[in-house]
Every structure is written in C-alpha cells, then in structure tokens.
Enzyme design. Structure first.
Site, PDB file in Angstrom:
ATOM      1  N   HIS A  11       0.810  -1.233   0.000  1.00 19.27           N
ATOM      2  CA  HIS A  11       0.000   0.000   0.000  1.00 19.27           C
ATOM      3  C   HIS A  11       0.841   1.281   0.000  1.00 19.27           C
ATOM      4  N   GLY A  13       3.437   1.577  -2.114  1.00 18.44           N
ATOM      5  CA  GLY A  13       4.029   1.647  -3.449  1.00 18.44           C
ATOM      6  C   GLY A  13       3.210   2.549  -4.370  1.00 18.44           C
ATOM      7  N   VAL A  15       1.385   1.807  -7.076  1.00 13.60           N
ATOM      8  CA  VAL A  15       0.040   1.291  -7.387  1.00 13.60           C
ATOM      9  C   VAL A  15      -0.790   1.139  -6.113  1.00 13.60           C
ATOM     10  N   LEU A 105      -1.672  -8.630  -9.332  1.00 16.92           N
ATOM     11  CA  LEU A 105      -1.148  -7.774 -10.392  1.00 16.92           C
ATOM     12  C   LEU A 105       0.102  -8.388 -10.997  1.00 16.92           C
ATOM     13  N   SER A 107       2.160  -8.332 -15.087  1.00 16.06           N
ATOM     14  CA  SER A 107       2.803  -7.336 -15.953  1.00 16.06           C
ATOM     15  C   SER A 107       2.710  -7.806 -17.406  1.00 16.06           C
ATOM     16  N   SER A 108       2.736  -6.843 -18.323  1.00 16.16           N
ATOM     17  CA  SER A 108       2.653  -7.200 -19.752  1.00 16.16           C
ATOM     18  C   SER A 108       3.855  -8.025 -20.208  1.00 16.16           C
ATOM     19  N   CYS A 109       4.933  -8.053 -19.402  1.00 10.13           N
ATOM     20  CA  CYS A 109       6.114  -8.822 -19.823  1.00 10.13           C
ATOM     21  C   CYS A 109       5.908 -10.330 -19.691  1.00 10.13           C
ATOM     22  N   TYR A 136      11.508 -12.121 -13.787  1.00  8.09           N
ATOM     23  CA  TYR A 136      10.319 -11.447 -13.243  1.00  8.09           C
ATOM     24  C   TYR A 136       9.070 -12.012 -13.919  1.00  8.09           C
ATOM     25  N   LYS A 140       5.729 -13.867 -12.336  1.00  8.66           N
ATOM     26  CA  LYS A 140       4.375 -13.336 -12.560  1.00  8.66           C
ATOM     27  C   LYS A 140       3.474 -14.391 -13.222  1.00  8.66           C
ATOM     28  N   LEU A 166       3.462   1.430 -16.218  1.00 10.05           N
ATOM     29  CA  LEU A 166       2.703   2.412 -15.433  1.00 10.05           C
ATOM     30  C   LEU A 166       3.587   3.599 -15.063  1.00 10.05           C
ATOM     31  N   HIS A 179      11.906   2.732 -13.982  1.00  9.24           N
ATOM     32  CA  HIS A 179      11.390   2.548 -15.339  1.00  9.24           C
ATOM     33  C   HIS A 179      11.687   3.807 -16.166  1.00  9.24           C
ATOM     34  N   TRP A 207      18.817   5.389 -22.715  1.00  9.23           N
ATOM     35  CA  TRP A 207      19.321   4.025 -22.924  1.00  9.23           C
ATOM     36  C   TRP A 207      18.805   3.409 -24.235  1.00  9.23           C
ATOM     37  N   ASP A 274      17.743  -2.565 -25.136  1.00  6.77           N
ATOM     38  CA  ASP A 274      16.467  -2.068 -25.667  1.00  6.77           C
ATOM     39  C   ASP A 274      15.290  -2.807 -25.040  1.00  6.77           C
TER      40      ASP A 274
HETATM   41  N1  LIG Z   1       5.425   0.157 -12.166  1.00  9.47           N
HETATM   42  C1  LIG Z   1       5.091  -0.411 -13.299  1.00  9.47           C
HETATM   43  O1  LIG Z   1       5.366   0.130 -14.396  1.00  9.47           O
HETATM   44  C2  LIG Z   1       4.370  -1.710 -13.310  1.00  9.47           C
HETATM   45  C3  LIG Z   1       4.010  -2.377 -12.148  1.00  9.47           C
HETATM   46  N2  LIG Z   1       3.357  -3.579 -12.232  1.00  9.47           N
HETATM   47  C4  LIG Z   1       2.981  -4.322 -11.030  1.00  9.47           C
HETATM   48  O2  LIG Z   1       2.196  -3.522 -10.169  1.00  9.47           O
HETATM   49  C5  LIG Z   1       2.455  -3.876  -8.804  1.00  9.47           C
HETATM   50  C6  LIG Z   1       2.841  -2.636  -8.016  1.00  9.47           C
HETATM   51  O3  LIG Z   1       3.992  -2.042  -8.584  1.00  9.47           O
HETATM   52  P1  LIG Z   1       4.501  -0.593  -8.140  1.00  9.47           P
HETATM   53  O4  LIG Z   1       3.505   0.050  -7.274  1.00  9.47           O
HETATM   54  O5  LIG Z   1       4.982   0.074  -9.356  1.00  9.47           O
HETATM   55  O6  LIG Z   1       5.798  -0.966  -7.259  1.00  9.47           O
HETATM   56  P2  LIG Z   1       6.449  -0.187  -6.044  1.00  9.47           P
HETATM   57  O7  LIG Z   1       7.885  -0.602  -6.025  1.00  9.47           O
HETATM   58  O8  LIG Z   1       6.108   1.247  -6.094  1.00  9.47           O
HETATM   59  O9  LIG Z   1       5.714  -0.814  -4.777  1.00  9.47           O
HETATM   60  C7  LIG Z   1       5.899  -2.131  -4.416  1.00  9.47           C
HETATM   61  C8  LIG Z   1       5.456  -2.313  -2.984  1.00  9.47           C
HETATM   62  O10 LIG Z   1       5.714  -3.671  -2.624  1.00  9.47           O
HETATM   63  C9  LIG Z   1       6.117  -3.695  -1.287  1.00  9.47           C
HETATM   64  N3  LIG Z   1       7.024  -4.812  -1.048  1.00  9.47           N
HETATM   65  C10 LIG Z   1       8.097  -5.178  -1.793  1.00  9.47           C
HETATM   66  N4  LIG Z   1       8.728  -6.222  -1.200  1.00  9.47           N
HETATM   67  C11 LIG Z   1       8.031  -6.489  -0.064  1.00  9.47           C
HETATM   68  C12 LIG Z   1       8.198  -7.424   0.977  1.00  9.47           C
HETATM   69  N5  LIG Z   1       9.196  -8.327   0.970  1.00  9.47           N
HETATM   70  N6  LIG Z   1       7.314  -7.405   2.009  1.00  9.47           N
HETATM   71  C13 LIG Z   1       6.309  -6.498   2.047  1.00  9.47           C
HETATM   72  N7  LIG Z   1       6.090  -5.590   1.069  1.00  9.47           N
HETATM   73  C14 LIG Z   1       6.962  -5.594   0.040  1.00  9.47           C
HETATM   74  C15 LIG Z   1       6.842  -2.403  -1.003  1.00  9.47           C
HETATM   75  O11 LIG Z   1       6.610  -2.081   0.357  1.00  9.47           O
HETATM   76  P3  LIG Z   1       7.435  -0.986   1.211  1.00  9.47           P
HETATM   77  O12 LIG Z   1       7.267   0.309   0.469  1.00  9.47           O
HETATM   78  O13 LIG Z   1       6.792  -0.967   2.543  1.00  9.47           O
HETATM   79  O14 LIG Z   1       8.865  -1.461   1.217  1.00  9.47           O
HETATM   80  C16 LIG Z   1       6.200  -1.430  -1.989  1.00  9.47           C
HETATM   81  O15 LIG Z   1       5.286  -0.600  -1.345  1.00  9.47           O
HETATM   82  C17 LIG Z   1       3.536  -4.952  -8.831  1.00  9.47           C
HETATM   83  O16 LIG Z   1       2.950  -6.220  -8.781  1.00  9.47           O
HETATM   84  C18 LIG Z   1       4.173  -4.759 -10.182  1.00  9.47           C
HETATM   85  O17 LIG Z   1       4.753  -5.941 -10.653  1.00  9.47           O
HETATM   86  C19 LIG Z   1       3.047  -4.137 -13.440  1.00  9.47           C
HETATM   87  C20 LIG Z   1       3.365  -3.523 -14.607  1.00  9.47           C
HETATM   88  C21 LIG Z   1       4.046  -2.258 -14.635  1.00  9.47           C
HETATM   89  C1  LIG Z   2       6.943  -2.535 -16.794  1.00 11.55           C
HETATM   90  C2  LIG Z   2       8.044  -3.321 -17.407  1.00 11.55           C
HETATM   91  O1  LIG Z   2       9.271  -2.648 -17.212  1.00 11.55           O
HETATM   92  C3  LIG Z   2      10.463  -3.299 -17.670  1.00 11.55           C
HETATM   93  O2  LIG Z   2      10.476  -3.453 -19.052  1.00 11.55           O
HETATM   94  P1  LIG Z   2      10.743  -2.257 -20.034  1.00 11.55           P
HETATM   95  O3  LIG Z   2       9.459  -1.744 -20.551  1.00 11.55           O
HETATM   96  O4  LIG Z   2      11.728  -2.691 -21.046  1.00 11.55           O
HETATM   97  O5  LIG Z   2      11.413  -1.212 -19.028  1.00 11.55           O
HETATM   98  P2  LIG Z   2      11.856   0.276 -18.908  1.00 11.55           P
HETATM   99  O6  LIG Z   2      10.716   1.136 -18.571  1.00 11.55           O
HETATM  100  O7  LIG Z   2      12.986   0.277 -17.939  1.00 11.55           O
HETATM  101  O8  LIG Z   2      12.471   0.655 -20.329  1.00 11.55           O
HETATM  102  C4  LIG Z   2      11.692   0.853 -21.479  1.00 11.55           C
HETATM  103  C5  LIG Z   2      12.562   1.265 -22.641  1.00 11.55           C
HETATM  104  O9  LIG Z   2      13.081   2.589 -22.381  1.00 11.55           O
HETATM  105  C6  LIG Z   2      14.475   2.621 -22.646  1.00 11.55           C
HETATM  106  N1  LIG Z   2      15.101   3.688 -21.863  1.00 11.55           N
HETATM  107  C7  LIG Z   2      15.679   4.809 -22.405  1.00 11.55           C
HETATM  108  N2  LIG Z   2      16.227   5.553 -21.456  1.00 11.55           N
HETATM  109  C8  LIG Z   2      15.956   4.923 -20.260  1.00 11.55           C
HETATM  110  C9  LIG Z   2      16.285   5.251 -18.927  1.00 11.55           C
HETATM  111  O10 LIG Z   2      16.934   6.255 -18.620  1.00 11.55           O
HETATM  112  N3  LIG Z   2      15.846   4.380 -17.977  1.00 11.55           N
HETATM  113  C10 LIG Z   2      15.123   3.253 -18.279  1.00 11.55           C
HETATM  114  N4  LIG Z   2      14.705   2.457 -17.282  1.00 11.55           N
HETATM  115  N5  LIG Z   2      14.835   2.920 -19.570  1.00 11.55           N
HETATM  116  C11 LIG Z   2      15.250   3.748 -20.539  1.00 11.55           C
HETATM  117  C12 LIG Z   2      14.925   1.207 -22.311  1.00 11.55           C
HETATM  118  O11 LIG Z   2      16.182   0.909 -22.883  1.00 11.55           O
HETATM  119  C13 LIG Z   2      13.777   0.392 -22.899  1.00 11.55           C
HETATM  120  O12 LIG Z   2      13.962   0.248 -24.280  1.00 11.55           O
HETATM  121  C14 LIG Z   2      10.630  -4.624 -17.077  1.00 11.55           C
HETATM  122  O13 LIG Z   2      11.010  -4.470 -15.787  1.00 11.55           O
HETATM  123  C15 LIG Z   2       9.382  -5.475 -17.195  1.00 11.55           C
HETATM  124  O14 LIG Z   2       9.497  -6.563 -16.375  1.00 11.55           O
HETATM  125  C16 LIG Z   2       8.111  -4.721 -16.921  1.00 11.55           C
HETATM  126  O15 LIG Z   2       7.140  -5.263 -16.460  1.00 11.55           O
END
Ligand SMILES: NC(=O)C1=CN([C@@H]2O[C@H](COP(=O)(O)OP(=O)(O)OC[C@H]3O[C@@H](n4cnc5c(N)ncnc54)[C@H](OP(=O)(O)O)[C@@H]3O)[C@@H](O)[C@H]2O)C=CC1
Ligand SMILES: C[C@H]1O[C@H](OP(=O)(O)OP(=O)(O)OC[C@H]2O[C@@H](n3cnc4c(=O)[nH]c(N)nc43)[C@H](O)[C@@H]2O)[C@@H](O)[C@@H](O)C1=O
Length: 323
Positions: A11, A13, A15, A105, A107-109, A136, A140, A166, A179, A207, A274
C-alpha cells in the site's frame, strides 16, 4: 460507504497507494496495509499469522520486487525469488483463510517477446520470453497460474490483471532501478537545472536505441481498473490493463523533454539494452466488461512532472538488497 475489509499488500508503493486513495475516496473505510518493515511478505509464517489475525474479505496484491529494464537484467535472482515468495505466501494464506476475492497484479512482460501485436491474453505461454525480464515474468506467470488453479479447483474469485508500463505519483525515480518514464522526467529536469542559462542545458543520456515501442498507463487509471475488478465479478481469470496505444521511446523522450522544458541534446547509449521491441496490449477483453482508461498521456506526464516538482525533497529511490 463499505465496510468490506480490504488488505492492500504494497500500500506504500505507486500502485498500492493509488488504490488506497481511490478506495478511500469511494467510501471504503476498512482498509488495511503493512509496510515491508512491519510485515515482510517473503516470510511465510508471518504472513499466515497476519491473515489468521486479520481475516480480510479481499486482498489486492500490489506488493512486488519492481524495477526497470536494467534492474531486472542485473538482479535476476531477486526478481524471480522475491516475487515468487511474496505472491505464493499471499495467495496460499488467502486460500486457507477463505478470502472471498483476490486481485493479483502481473505485468505485460508475461507475454512472449515476439508474440503478435496487440497482445491478447491467450498468447500467454506460446513462445519464449524477453531475456532482460524473463525472471520477473516467470514469477508473474506462476502467480497468474496459481490464481487460475484456485479458480478452477475451488471456484473462488481470484483474478489477475496484467498492467502495461505504469507511471505517476510515488513512482521510483532512481537513475539505475527506475522505469523509463520516471528516469526521463528526472534526467531532463536535472539537466535543465544544472544549466548556466536555459539555452545551454547539458545533454541527456538515454538508454538503448530509442526505437522500442511502449504503452503507458497512468497509475490512477490502473487503480480505477483494480477497483472495477473489485466491484465486478469478472468472467475470466486474466485481463490486460492498458490504453491500447503505444509510441516509440524516442517519441516519449521528445514529449517528456518538452514538458520539462529541457533545451539540450539527447544522446542514446547503445551499451544499454532495448528490451522487447514492442508490447502493445489488446485491451478489448476488459473493455467488453465495461472498463476503459481516462487519462491521456500528455496530461498524465504534465501532472506527474508537477508532482515530481512538489516532492523533490523526498521522492522514492529504490535500491536493491542482494545476499
Ligand atoms: N510500475 C510499473 O510500471 C508496473 C508495475 N506492475 C505491477 O504492479 C504492482 C505494483 O507495482 P509498483 O507500485 O509500481 O511498485 P512499487 O515498487 O512502487 O511498490 C511495491 C510495494 O511492494 C512492497 N514490497 C516489496 N517487497 C516487499 C516485501 N518483501 N514485504 C512487504 N512488502 C513488500 C513495497 O513495500 P514498502 O514500500 O513498505 O517497502 C512497496 O510498497 C507490482 O505487482 C508490479 O509488478 C506491473 C506492470 C508495470
Ligand atoms: C513494466 C516493465 O518494465 C520493464 O520493461 P521495459 O518496458 O523494457 O522497461 P523500462 O521502462 O525500464 O524501459 C523501457 C525502454 O526505455 C528505454 N530507456 C531509455 N532511457 C531509459 C532510462 O533512462 N531508464 C530506463 N529504465 N529505460 C530507458 C529502455 O532501454 C527500454 O527500451 C521490465 O522491468 C518489465 O518486467 C516490466 O514489467
């Protein structure tokens, strides 16, 4: 107003906190959350005791080891094992304590690297994964399958949502582990601020080649989709969540650069990966159930940069602990 007891794992994080805000705004009053320091979700007996004591009606699993392309590539063991541990403990405890609804939740990966575009849910496990994040992705996929198995064997409402990339408030802005969206916001902002005058801003290094295509969804839309899944009994076990449109990383860079107001060059570091060439979601399945995103990309970037500006003193920078 609803008194449904909802445990939002993760909660704090990006999302999880957005889901909390949305549910609180809708009048859900019985929300529970635990930080990783209070309850380490990798610890099975601690998770079992917590569920026994709390008896939540609903669990939203937004807790995970999360990071961008480089973090995924550099820490494969943490991305595989921590995610398996967290989700296995949550899913199993939820089953044992008779939780009525579980939203996982992913991920698209999870979809194959070279799957046809847009990605339909049925393409899962049809060919090989993208190597930078297969660790990862495998975790998932195991979560999706665990929820599907529970649905099939026990007839319980366990559902998996697969978000696209996201972005938004409370993202991770660390240079190495973030990201692309938060990385770009911070890089362009820092370069703009380090300039002698506005017109001589230093270059920003990004990158890869800039040619990969990515789809971006604002986290408030993601939270809205989670609440939709909570309030509706979805017919199937797996749904993509996104906008259904994408753009190249180069085009994203131009958009973020304009929003931030950086006037220097962009340099592309080809030593960085990439990743997958494209992962556009087919979002028609959730749309047919009645959900669609609201926040256009340009507006979302502006709003996220405004949030970054007012939270510069304490934005999140995730570091990864290894053994
Ligand atoms: N961000 C993105 O672009 C994307 C995210 N997702 C998915 O969405 C979900 C949320 O992601 P997002 O909010 O971005 O991630 P964040 O890193 O912002 O948040 C993750 C949360 O998980 C908690 N957490 C991690 N490890 C533990 C642990 N060992 N015990 C208890 N809590 C833990 C952390 O808690 P604390 O802060 O207390 O340490 C943190 O609040 C995930 O399942 C992720 O895979 C999917 C696609 C894209
Ligand atoms: C959500 C998703 O996120 C990840 O996949 P990804 O989409 O490849 O991740 P990204 O956001 O880090 O990068 C997207 C693109 O962007 C380019 N890029 C340029 N410049 C920067 C840069 O400065 N930082 C980063 N991080 N990327 C960069 C980078 O080289 C790539 O081509 C996985 O964790 C996967 O598991 C997952 O679920």
């Amino acid at each position: 107003m609803s008194n449904l007891k909802i445990f939002i794992a993760g909660h704090r994080g990006m999302v999880g906190s957005a889901v909390w805000r949305k549910l609180a705004a809708k009048g859900y009053t019985n929300l529970i959350g635990m930080g990783s320091k209070e309850l380490d979700l990798r610890d099975q007996s601690a998770v079992n005791s917590f569920f026994k004591a709390e008896q939540p009606d609903v669990v939203i699993d937004a807790a995970a080891r999360v990071g961008g392309i480089l973090a995924n590539n550099n820490y494969p063991y943490q991305f595989l094992m921590e995610n398996l541990q967290i989700q296995n403990n949550l899913i199993d405890a939820a089953l044992k304590e008779n939780v009525a609804k579980f939203i996982f939740l992913g991920s698209s990966c999870i979809y194959p690297k070279l799957a046809p575009q847009p990605l339909k849910e049925e393409y899962l496990l049809t060919s090989s994964l993208e190597p930078t994040n297969e660790w990862y992705a495998i975790a998932k996929i195991a979560g999706v399958k665990a929820c599907e198995a529970i649905r099939k064997q026990y007839g319980k409402d366990f559902v998996s949502l697969m978000p696209t990339n996201l972005y938004g408030p409370f993202d991770n802005f660390d240079y190495e582990t973030s990201h692309v969206m938060p990385a770009m916001i911070r890089k362009f902002h820092d370069a703009k601020n380090s300039a002698q005058d506005e017109k001589t801003a230093p270059p920003v290094t990004l990158w890869g080649s800039g040619s990969p295509m990515r789809e971006f969804l604002h986290v408030d839309d993601m939270a809205d989709a989670v609440v939709f899944a909570l309030e509706n009994q979805l017919a199937e076990h797996l749904y993509n969540v996104g906008t259904g449109t994408d753009l190249s990383i180069k085009d994203l860079a131009t958009l973020v650069q304009k929003t931030v107001g950086h006037l220097g060059e962009m340099v592309w570091d080809s030593s960085k990966p990439d990743g997958t060439p494209r992962k556009l979601m087919d979002v028609s399945k959730l749309q047919k159930e009645g959900w669609k995103y609201q926040i256009p990309l340009e507006e979302g970037i502006k709003e996220t940069y405004a949030w970054f500006l007012t939270n510069q003193a304490n934005f999140k920078q995730v570091k990864i602990d290894t053994l």
